[in-house]
Write a protein that holds these residues in place. Structure first.
Motif, PDB file in Angstrom:
ATOM      1  N   ALA A 149       0.832  -1.200   0.000  1.00  0.00           N
ATOM      2  CA  ALA A 149       0.000   0.000   0.000  1.00  0.00           C
ATOM      3  C   ALA A 149       0.870   1.255   0.000  1.00  0.00           C
ATOM      4  O   ALA A 149       0.562   2.238  -0.688  1.00  0.00           O
ATOM      5  N   TRP A 364     -11.330  -0.733  -6.747  1.00  0.00           N
ATOM      6  CA  TRP A 364     -11.327  -0.942  -5.299  1.00  0.00           C
ATOM      7  C   TRP A 364     -10.119  -0.282  -4.625  1.00  0.00           C
ATOM      8  O   TRP A 364     -10.268   0.558  -3.738  1.00  0.00           O
ATOM      9  N   ILE A 365      -8.912  -0.659  -5.047  1.00  0.00           N
ATOM     10  CA  ILE A 365      -7.706  -0.227  -4.331  1.00  0.00           C
ATOM     11  C   ILE A 365      -7.490   1.277  -4.448  1.00  0.00           C
ATOM     12  O   ILE A 365      -7.302   1.972  -3.437  1.00  0.00           O
ATOM     13  N   PHE A 368     -10.116   3.587  -2.553  1.00  0.00           N
ATOM     14  CA  PHE A 368      -9.887   3.581  -1.111  1.00  0.00           C
ATOM     15  C   PHE A 368      -8.563   4.270  -0.756  1.00  0.00           C
ATOM     16  O   PHE A 368      -8.432   4.858   0.323  1.00  0.00           O
ATOM     17  N   GLY A 369      -7.572   4.206  -1.663  1.00  0.00           N
ATOM     18  CA  GLY A 369      -6.326   4.927  -1.423  1.00  0.00           C
ATOM     19  C   GLY A 369      -6.534   6.426  -1.401  1.00  0.00           C
ATOM     20  O   GLY A 369      -5.988   7.139  -0.538  1.00  0.00           O
ATOM     21  N   GLY A 372      -8.171   7.303   1.734  1.00  0.00           N
ATOM     22  CA  GLY A 372      -7.203   7.260   2.818  1.00  0.00           C
ATOM     23  C   GLY A 372      -6.420   8.558   2.944  1.00  0.00           C
ATOM     24  O   GLY A 372      -6.195   9.064   4.055  1.00  0.00           O
ATOM     25  N   ALA A 384     -10.240   3.620   5.595  1.00  0.00           N
ATOM     26  CA  ALA A 384     -10.075   3.379   4.162  1.00  0.00           C
ATOM     27  C   ALA A 384      -8.954   2.398   3.864  1.00  0.00           C
ATOM     28  O   ALA A 384      -9.050   1.602   2.932  1.00  0.00           O
ATOM     29  N   LEU A 385      -7.876   2.449   4.669  1.00  0.00           N
ATOM     30  CA  LEU A 385      -6.715   1.614   4.365  1.00  0.00           C
ATOM     31  C   LEU A 385      -6.974   0.138   4.618  1.00  0.00           C
ATOM     32  O   LEU A 385      -6.429  -0.717   3.922  1.00  0.00           O
ATOM     33  N   MET A 388      -8.768  -1.133   1.687  1.00  0.00           N
ATOM     34  CA  MET A 388      -7.776  -1.119   0.616  1.00  0.00           C
ATOM     35  C   MET A 388      -6.883  -2.344   0.710  1.00  0.00           C
ATOM     36  O   MET A 388      -6.515  -2.962  -0.299  1.00  0.00           O
TER      37      MET A 388
END
Length: 458
Positions: A149, A364-365, A368-369, A372, A384-385, A388
């Motif tokens: 991440a 998705w990733i 949410f990043g 975050g 959020a993380l 993620m």
């Protein structure tokens, strides 16, 4: 001119143990400690030539946590930046020269922070911010997923476990770790549509003002912030320039995607860092983009007709799947010669892995990043993380599964430099020319690949 502008003293031989006092420029978390880039170096040793402008050391013992801007002291072993380990291999000494790094080494024990200034430059303040964000990301998620991440959000990849890197490489998903067009494009695109949708809900604003142009301006600002936080590598610079020009074209009602856009981006990058021309990241990044623009310029009318006919392949879902497959196939084909030249390997199941992983990254990733980042000032980034991390876990599972398939990686002999040059000319001919004339590039591409047969390692 660039070589002369960055010239500086380089250590001639290994020295140490020697006491070094220097200012921290960058702190990079690694799998087994941290790596420090230092400037304003003072080497406490007699009969030593001029100290390098910058040095880079690895630190295993972490009794203190130095920050960018701190003055530190450490007992170190230093040596000149290493030359290629094999003929034609990666030349770290060349890369270090352009980064003004004149010595590398490691610390014997912990480092001591001797001074922590209250005021600092904006570059060091940005480096501190990147380090703080990286540490918060890693602490919010598990040790296996957190570094992944952090690589996506701040560009710090050294803490990723080696087995994870191997799986990503062998599955053809390593490009997801390098912040480039996919990441910048998704961030700018999501911001553009989110801001435009938000303005559309406000009726007086939507009816009286050009909200599309306002959204494009916000997307440029968001992409620029991401560029700074992620470290501004060559692929990221190229991606930001292209996204910024695309959004600016939206603001002035001009055509957004064209080969001219790619040329402008390449010119800017090469004016700022001409040494990047010989790097794998520059070559693979622009090869993929040139191929994508060329194919989609040609295929756009057919795709519009398919969308108008409707049906399974004309639906948004069908077009998304088809575009993902086509994009992966084009990018993989365009970058394959450079992967052969620089790494002597090809991931044969890259299409399969990307078809499964890219939609997770896009839907998705990355959303949410972004969330975050927005929640970090309030200390709520974990909301959020953590989700993620679920998406990252899915991508890592895909990478591991594909990497373990029989024959996932093909090792090939090195391609001669002249062969890569001939192939690149043929590829550019095929992409830049119009009509049947572009077919003249195919024999050159074939000759470039056949040059492998002349390799002494074949």
């Amino acid at each position: 001119l660039r070589s002369e502008a960055v010239s500086g003293p380089v250590l001639e031989r290994e020295i140490g143990p020697v006491r070094v006092s220097a200012r921290v420029v960058r702190v990079e978390p690694t799998e087994k400690g941290i790596r420090l880039t230092l400037d304003k170096v003072d080497i406490n040793r007699r009969n030593t030539t001029a100290a390098p402008e910058r040095i880079r050391i690895s630190v295993r013992s972490l009794k203190t946590d130095p920050l960018p801007g701190d003055r530190i002291s450490a007992l170190t072993i230093l040596q000149p930046p290493p030359s290629p380990s094999v003929p034609g291999g990666f030349d770290f000494a060349r890369k270090a020269w352009f980064e003004r790094i004149g010595a590398v080494g490691f610390a014997l024990g912990a480092v001591t922070v001797t001074h922590r200034p209250e005021d600092t430059t904006w570059r060091l303040a940005l480096a501190r911010l990147r380090l703080d964000i990286t540490n918060r990301i890693i602490s919010a998620i598990s040790e296996r997923i957190g570094p992944f991440a952090a690589a996506l959000m701040t560009g710090e990849r050294r803490a990723i476990p080696k087995d994870t890197l191997a799986d990503m490489r062998d599955s053809g998903l390593a490009h997801l770790l390098a912040i480039s067009g996919l990441h910048i494009g998704l961030v700018a695109g999501l911001l553009f549509f989110a801001v435009r949708l938000g303005f559309a809900f406000i009726e007086p604003v939507a009816l009286r003002y050009p909200i599309k142009k306002y959204a494009a301006a916000m997307a440029i600002a968001g992409a620029f912030a991401y560029l700074l936080i992620s470290g501004a590598t060559i692929p990221t610079q190229r991606a930001f320039l292209m996204v910024a020009i695309v959004m600016f074209a939206v603001m002035i009602d001009r055509t957004a995607i064209s080969m001219r856009l790619v040329a402008i981006s390449a010119m800017v990058v090469l004016l700022l860092a001409p040494e990047s021309l010989l790097s794998a990241s520059f070559q693979m990044s622009f090869a993929a983009v040139v191929g994508l623009v060329a194919v989609y310029e040609t295929a756009a009318p057919s795709m519009n007709r398919t969308r108008q006919r409707g049906g399974l392949f004309g639906s948004r879902v069908g077009l998304f799947i088809a575009a993902t497959m086509l994009t992966t196939l084009i990018a993989s084909s365009a970058t394959a010669p450079f992967a052969i030249y620089h790494f002597n390997r090809i991931a044969l199941y890259g299409l399969l892995a990307n078809l499964a992983a890219v939609p997770i990254m896009a839907m998705w990733i990355v959303p949410f990043g972004i969330l975050g980042f927005l929640l970090m000032p309030f200390g709520l980034e974990g909301l959020a993380l953590v989700p993620m991390g679920w998406g990252i876990g899915a991508v890592l599972s895909i990478a591991e599964w594909v990497a373990e398939l029989p024959g996932a990686v093909a090792l090939v002999p090195p391609m001669p430099t002249w062969g890569l040059a001939v192939l690149a000319v043929g590829g550019l001919w095929f992409c830049l020319m119009r009509g049947k004339c572009r077919l003249g590039g195919i024999p050159l591409v074939g000759a470039g690949f056949l040059s492998i047969l002349l390799s002494s390692a074949f």
